[in-house]
Design a protein around this motif. Structure first.
Motif, PDB file in Angstrom:
ATOM      1  N   LYS A  50       0.854  -1.192   0.000  1.00  0.00           N
ATOM      2  CA  LYS A  50       0.000   0.000   0.000  1.00  0.00           C
ATOM      3  C   LYS A  50       0.890   1.242   0.000  1.00  0.00           C
ATOM      4  O   LYS A  50       1.853   1.337   0.760  1.00  0.00           O
ATOM      5  N   GLY A  51       0.591   2.190  -0.889  1.00  0.00           N
ATOM      6  CA  GLY A  51       1.347   3.435  -0.973  1.00  0.00           C
ATOM      7  C   GLY A  51       2.621   3.347  -1.783  1.00  0.00           C
ATOM      8  O   GLY A  51       3.404   4.296  -1.825  1.00  0.00           O
ATOM      9  N   MET A  52       2.866   2.231  -2.434  1.00  0.00           N
ATOM     10  CA  MET A  52       4.059   2.073  -3.255  1.00  0.00           C
ATOM     11  C   MET A  52       4.018   3.069  -4.406  1.00  0.00           C
ATOM     12  O   MET A  52       2.968   3.303  -5.000  1.00  0.00           O
ATOM     13  N   LYS A  53       5.178   3.672  -4.735  1.00  0.00           N
ATOM     14  CA  LYS A  53       5.235   4.654  -5.821  1.00  0.00           C
ATOM     15  C   LYS A  53       6.328   4.251  -6.808  1.00  0.00           C
ATOM     16  O   LYS A  53       7.377   3.742  -6.423  1.00  0.00           O
ATOM     17  N   PHE A  54       6.015   4.490  -8.077  1.00  0.00           N
ATOM     18  CA  PHE A  54       6.927   4.118  -9.154  1.00  0.00           C
ATOM     19  C   PHE A  54       7.296   5.344  -9.976  1.00  0.00           C
ATOM     20  O   PHE A  54       6.559   6.324 -10.023  1.00  0.00           O
ATOM     21  N   GLY A  55       8.432   5.250 -10.688  1.00  0.00           N
ATOM     22  CA  GLY A  55       8.927   6.354 -11.490  1.00  0.00           C
ATOM     23  C   GLY A  55       8.251   6.485 -12.835  1.00  0.00           C
ATOM     24  O   GLY A  55       8.340   7.526 -13.480  1.00  0.00           O
ATOM     25  N   GLU A  56       7.550   5.438 -13.274  1.00  0.00           N
ATOM     26  CA  GLU A  56       6.887   5.469 -14.580  1.00  0.00           C
ATOM     27  C   GLU A  56       5.764   4.435 -14.601  1.00  0.00           C
ATOM     28  O   GLU A  56       5.644   3.610 -13.702  1.00  0.00           O
ATOM     29  N   ALA A  57       4.937   4.484 -15.636  1.00  0.00           N
ATOM     30  CA  ALA A  57       3.750   3.622 -15.732  1.00  0.00           C
ATOM     31  C   ALA A  57       4.100   2.138 -15.792  1.00  0.00           C
ATOM     32  O   ALA A  57       3.320   1.295 -15.371  1.00  0.00           O
ATOM     33  N   GLY A  58       5.270   1.796 -16.314  1.00  0.00           N
ATOM     34  CA  GLY A  58       5.661   0.388 -16.423  1.00  0.00           C
ATOM     35  C   GLY A  58       6.075  -0.242 -15.104  1.00  0.00           C
ATOM     36  O   GLY A  58       6.327  -1.431 -15.028  1.00  0.00           O
ATOM     37  N   MET A  59       6.159   0.550 -14.031  1.00  0.00           N
ATOM     38  CA  MET A  59       6.491   0.092 -12.679  1.00  0.00           C
ATOM     39  C   MET A  59       7.854  -0.597 -12.606  1.00  0.00           C
ATOM     40  O   MET A  59       8.033  -1.572 -11.895  1.00  0.00           O
ATOM     41  N   TYR A  60       8.847  -0.078 -13.329  1.00  0.00           N
ATOM     42  CA  TYR A  60      10.194  -0.653 -13.291  1.00  0.00           C
ATOM     43  C   TYR A  60      11.058  -0.011 -12.217  1.00  0.00           C
ATOM     44  O   TYR A  60      11.922  -0.656 -11.643  1.00  0.00           O
ATOM     45  N   SER A  68       3.788  -2.126   4.701  1.00  0.00           N
ATOM     46  CA  SER A  68       3.735  -3.591   4.553  1.00  0.00           C
ATOM     47  C   SER A  68       2.324  -4.110   4.297  1.00  0.00           C
ATOM     48  O   SER A  68       2.142  -5.293   4.034  1.00  0.00           O
ATOM     49  N   ASP A  69       1.312  -3.230   4.371  1.00  0.00           N
ATOM     50  CA  ASP A  69      -0.052  -3.642   4.014  1.00  0.00           C
ATOM     51  C   ASP A  69      -0.077  -3.968   2.527  1.00  0.00           C
ATOM     52  O   ASP A  69       0.488  -3.244   1.712  1.00  0.00           O
ATOM     53  N   LYS A  70      -0.730  -5.054   2.170  1.00  0.00           N
ATOM     54  CA  LYS A  70      -0.748  -5.505   0.774  1.00  0.00           C
ATOM     55  C   LYS A  70      -2.052  -5.152   0.081  1.00  0.00           C
ATOM     56  O   LYS A  70      -3.127  -5.232   0.666  1.00  0.00           O
ATOM     57  N   LEU A  71      -1.935  -4.774  -1.184  1.00  0.00           N
ATOM     58  CA  LEU A  71      -3.075  -4.534  -2.055  1.00  0.00           C
ATOM     59  C   LEU A  71      -3.045  -5.579  -3.155  1.00  0.00           C
ATOM     60  O   LEU A  71      -2.016  -5.775  -3.803  1.00  0.00           O
ATOM     61  N   VAL A  72      -4.158  -6.255  -3.354  1.00  0.00           N
ATOM     62  CA  VAL A  72      -4.259  -7.306  -4.365  1.00  0.00           C
ATOM     63  C   VAL A  72      -5.169  -6.817  -5.480  1.00  0.00           C
ATOM     64  O   VAL A  72      -6.286  -6.353  -5.218  1.00  0.00           O
ATOM     65  N   LYS A  73      -4.704  -6.918  -6.713  1.00  0.00           N
ATOM     66  CA  LYS A  73      -5.523  -6.492  -7.846  1.00  0.00           C
ATOM     67  C   LYS A  73      -6.670  -7.474  -8.052  1.00  0.00           C
ATOM     68  O   LYS A  73      -6.494  -8.689  -8.001  1.00  0.00           O
ATOM     69  N   ARG A  74      -7.860  -6.927  -8.295  1.00  0.00           N
ATOM     70  CA  ARG A  74      -9.035  -7.758  -8.559  1.00  0.00           C
ATOM     71  C   ARG A  74      -8.820  -8.514  -9.867  1.00  0.00           C
ATOM     72  O   ARG A  74      -8.396  -7.946 -10.864  1.00  0.00           O
ATOM     73  N   GLY A  75      -9.112  -9.790  -9.855  1.00  0.00           N
ATOM     74  CA  GLY A  75      -9.009 -10.601 -11.059  1.00  0.00           C
ATOM     75  C   GLY A  75      -9.755 -11.907 -10.886  1.00  0.00           C
ATOM     76  O   GLY A  75     -10.012 -12.343  -9.763  1.00  0.00           O
ATOM     77  N   SER A  76     -10.124 -12.505 -11.998  1.00  0.00           N
ATOM     78  CA  SER A  76     -10.802 -13.805 -11.937  1.00  0.00           C
ATOM     79  C   SER A  76     -10.368 -14.654 -13.128  1.00  0.00           C
ATOM     80  O   SER A  76      -9.891 -14.130 -14.133  1.00  0.00           O
ATOM     81  N   ALA A  77     -10.522 -15.937 -12.971  1.00  0.00           N
ATOM     82  CA  ALA A  77     -10.198 -16.884 -14.033  1.00  0.00           C
ATOM     83  C   ALA A  77     -11.089 -18.109 -13.875  1.00  0.00           C
ATOM     84  O   ALA A  77     -11.347 -18.552 -12.754  1.00  0.00           O
TER      85      ALA A  77
END
Length: 134
Positions: A50-60, A68-77
């Motif tokens: 939670k609150g992680m920040k990246f320098g660009e859209a590709g998250m490199y 340390s709180d985790k965020l999980v992207k919604r997805g299904s299969a």
């Protein structure tokens, strides 16, 4: 431990929504996947602090690790498991390995187990792991 290679039908995982997804199936009882009576399925989407920040859209480039709180992207299969049993069950498993819910499933025309894996479910606790008994 000996790892045996096994292949599954090309329709094993289908109808993926929510972006990049990883699905892993393993045998809990050390039998080949085709004959195992206990399988574990990991359905993984993007997980970030939670609150992680990246320098660009590709998250490199990580600028801030966040908390340390985790965020999980919604997805299904939709997951299809070859089956030889008429007494199969599917369970949602928490990160400690505890069964948290029975997951509804259907048998298709080949008697395969078909269920929807959801990281953020509407009718059971959120989870990334499933146990299948057959």
């Amino acid at each position: 431990m000996v790892i045996q290679e096994s292949s599954l039908d090309t329709d094993f995982v289908r109808d993926i929504t929510g972006g990049p997804t990883t699905v892993f199936v393993g045998s809990i009882d050390h039998q080949p996947l085709a004959t195992s009576e206990r399988l574990i399925v990991f359905h993984l989407t993007n997980v970030l602090n939670k609150g992680m920040k990246f320098g660009e859209a590709g998250m490199y480039q990580i600028i801030d690790l966040g908390t340390s709180d985790k965020l999980v992207k919604r997805g299904s299969a939709t997951i299809t498991i070859p089956n030889q049993s008429n007494r199969a069950q599917v369970f949602a498993i928490d990160l400690n390995g505890k069964r948290t819910a029975v997951v509804p499933f259907e048998y298709n025309e080949n008697n395969d187990i078909v269920f929807t894996a959801e990281t953020i479910a509407t009718d059971r606790p959120n989870n990334l792991i499933y146990e299948i008994t057959r």
